[in-house]
Enzyme design. Sequence first.
Site, PDB file in Angstrom:
ATOM      1  N   ARG A   1       0.865  -1.184   0.000  1.00 45.46           N
ATOM      2  CA  ARG A   1       0.000   0.000   0.000  1.00 45.46           C
ATOM      3  C   ARG A   1       0.900   1.231   0.000  1.00 45.46           C
ATOM      4  O   ARG A   1       1.991   1.204   0.591  1.00 45.46           O
ATOM      5  CB  ARG A   1      -0.891   0.022   1.251  1.00 45.46           C
ATOM      6  CG  ARG A   1      -2.018  -1.016   1.226  1.00 45.46           C
ATOM      7  CD  ARG A   1      -3.115  -0.622   0.242  1.00 45.46           C
ATOM      8  NE  ARG A   1      -4.252  -1.534   0.250  1.00 45.46           N
ATOM      9  CZ  ARG A   1      -4.361  -2.613  -0.544  1.00 45.46           C
ATOM     10  NH1 ARG A   1      -3.374  -2.936  -1.359  1.00 45.46           N
ATOM     11  NH2 ARG A   1      -5.443  -3.369  -0.500  1.00 45.46           N
TER      12      ARG A   1
ATOM     13  N   GLU B   1      -4.250   7.587  -4.456  1.00 45.80           N
ATOM     14  CA  GLU B   1      -4.561   6.867  -5.710  1.00 45.80           C
ATOM     15  C   GLU B   1      -5.892   7.355  -6.254  1.00 45.80           C
ATOM     16  O   GLU B   1      -6.851   7.436  -5.458  1.00 45.80           O
ATOM     17  CB  GLU B   1      -4.586   5.356  -5.444  1.00 45.80           C
ATOM     18  CG  GLU B   1      -3.205   4.813  -5.099  1.00 45.80           C
ATOM     19  CD  GLU B   1      -3.184   3.310  -4.894  1.00 45.80           C
ATOM     20  OE1 GLU B   1      -2.141   2.783  -4.442  1.00 45.80           O
ATOM     21  OE2 GLU B   1      -4.213   2.655  -5.188  1.00 45.80           O
TER      22      GLU B   1
ATOM     23  N   HIS C   1      -1.904   0.412  -9.658  1.00 52.56           N
ATOM     24  CA  HIS C   1      -2.440  -0.558  -8.696  1.00 52.56           C
ATOM     25  C   HIS C   1      -3.065  -1.744  -9.420  1.00 52.56           C
ATOM     26  O   HIS C   1      -4.244  -2.057  -9.259  1.00 52.56           O
ATOM     27  CB  HIS C   1      -3.478   0.108  -7.768  1.00 52.56           C
ATOM     28  CG  HIS C   1      -3.704  -0.657  -6.484  1.00 52.56           C
ATOM     29  ND1 HIS C   1      -4.018  -0.046  -5.293  1.00 52.56           N
ATOM     30  CD2 HIS C   1      -3.646  -1.980  -6.205  1.00 52.56           C
ATOM     31  CE1 HIS C   1      -4.167  -0.954  -4.347  1.00 52.56           C
ATOM     32  NE2 HIS C   1      -3.948  -2.132  -4.873  1.00 52.56           N
TER      33      HIS C   1
HETATM   34  C1  8YV Z   1      -7.300  -4.870  -5.201  1.00 48.05           C
HETATM   35  C2  8YV Z   1      -5.407  -5.211  -3.725  1.00 48.05           C
HETATM   36  O1  8YV Z   1      -7.646  -5.034  -6.465  1.00 48.05           O
HETATM   37  O2  8YV Z   1      -6.284  -7.241  -3.022  1.00 48.05           O
HETATM   38  C3  8YV Z   1      -5.740  -6.193  -2.683  1.00 48.05           C
HETATM   39  O3  8YV Z   1      -5.438  -5.933  -1.503  1.00 48.05           O
HETATM   40  O4  8YV Z   1      -4.751  -4.274  -3.490  1.00 48.05           O
HETATM   41  C4  8YV Z   1      -5.928  -5.393  -5.059  1.00 48.05           C
HETATM   42  O5  8YV Z   1      -5.969  -6.735  -5.382  1.00 48.05           O
HETATM   43  C5  8YV Z   1      -7.444  -3.463  -4.898  1.00 48.05           C
HETATM   44  O6  8YV Z   1      -7.520  -3.362  -3.535  1.00 48.05           O
HETATM   45  C6  8YV Z   1      -8.679  -2.908  -5.521  1.00 48.05           C
HETATM   46  O7  8YV Z   1      -8.955  -1.696  -4.991  1.00 48.05           O
END
Ligand code: 8YV
Length: 329
Positions: free
Chosen positions: A247, A276, A295
Amino acid sequence: MSSEWEENILKPKIYATLPIPTDVEKFLSEYCEVRKWIGEDRISRETLLQDIKDVNGLLTSGIRIDDDLLENAPNLKVVSNVSVGFNNFNIEAMKQHNVIGTNTPYVLDETVADLTFALILASARRIAELDRFVKDGNWNPTKDDQLVFGLDVHSSTIGIIGMGRIGEAVARRAKFGFNMDVLYYNRNRKPEAEEKYEAEYCNLDSLLERSDFIVLLTPLTPETEHFIGEREFALMKKSTFFINVSRGKTVDEAAMIRALENKEIYGAGLDVFQKEPVEKDNPLLKMPNVVTVPHIGSATKKTRDAMIMRAAQNIVSALTGKGAIDSVY
Ligand code: 8YV
């Protein structure tokens, strides 16, 4: 025999903030009355709070689940994230309101590990930069092509911070695909990974000092916010690449920008950002030695379909009390 209308009255109501493939909607409709956001753009907070007043389940991703939202949805029993990360959950508030939170582990591990290696290879071999170089017509006959040299990935050292399932999938690619030495830092030891990938457990500073590629794979929690900052970047080698697929907020982005500007590290590969979508004037976007993607860790059709089906199964299991769920607490 009750009519469909009566059946729908009886069925729990769920609300989806993101598009649902037909087969998933068909599955959900067997057990729930399915309502969904059909707007072009991301749903606004105001509309969301309006639309979920009487629902029992919320199928979503990245939406902040806090007291305010939970107060607005007194019948809510479950929030099902279409993601493995759940830093959008205020767990204490959800416990207060007796709302289950679920995520989608396992189904995206290999896809995110692929993207991690894509960022490692793209940053080390300058793929994005040289793709632009060629497409801008700058490739001319030269005596010496040092101009386009990159750094080797094979036989180098990778440092994995956060050796969970995705970390292990990265370690497997590093060891058996690229003959890399694997270092890792994690809250607890992973004897299996040490066994399978000859992964060496070490303390954070030692990993930061010895790795050619540092991969950040920790979930975002109050403990891991700005986990990598000025002090950590200062420990890295000048030839090191920093890869973030966790993140944005697990890194002090301003410190990272300074480390790159001061050539304290060689480059970076980033799938996630503090904000983001990333701001158009973010200095990272002007750095040729920084590869940026929006992302996309889990962004393949196959994996996203698997994630939303798993999230749908979680919401049905939570509302019907039948079947296993990926509860996050
Ligand atoms: C998601 C991700 O697609 O799974 C997660 O934690 O970061 C990604 O796979 C993302 O969170 C979508 O907003």
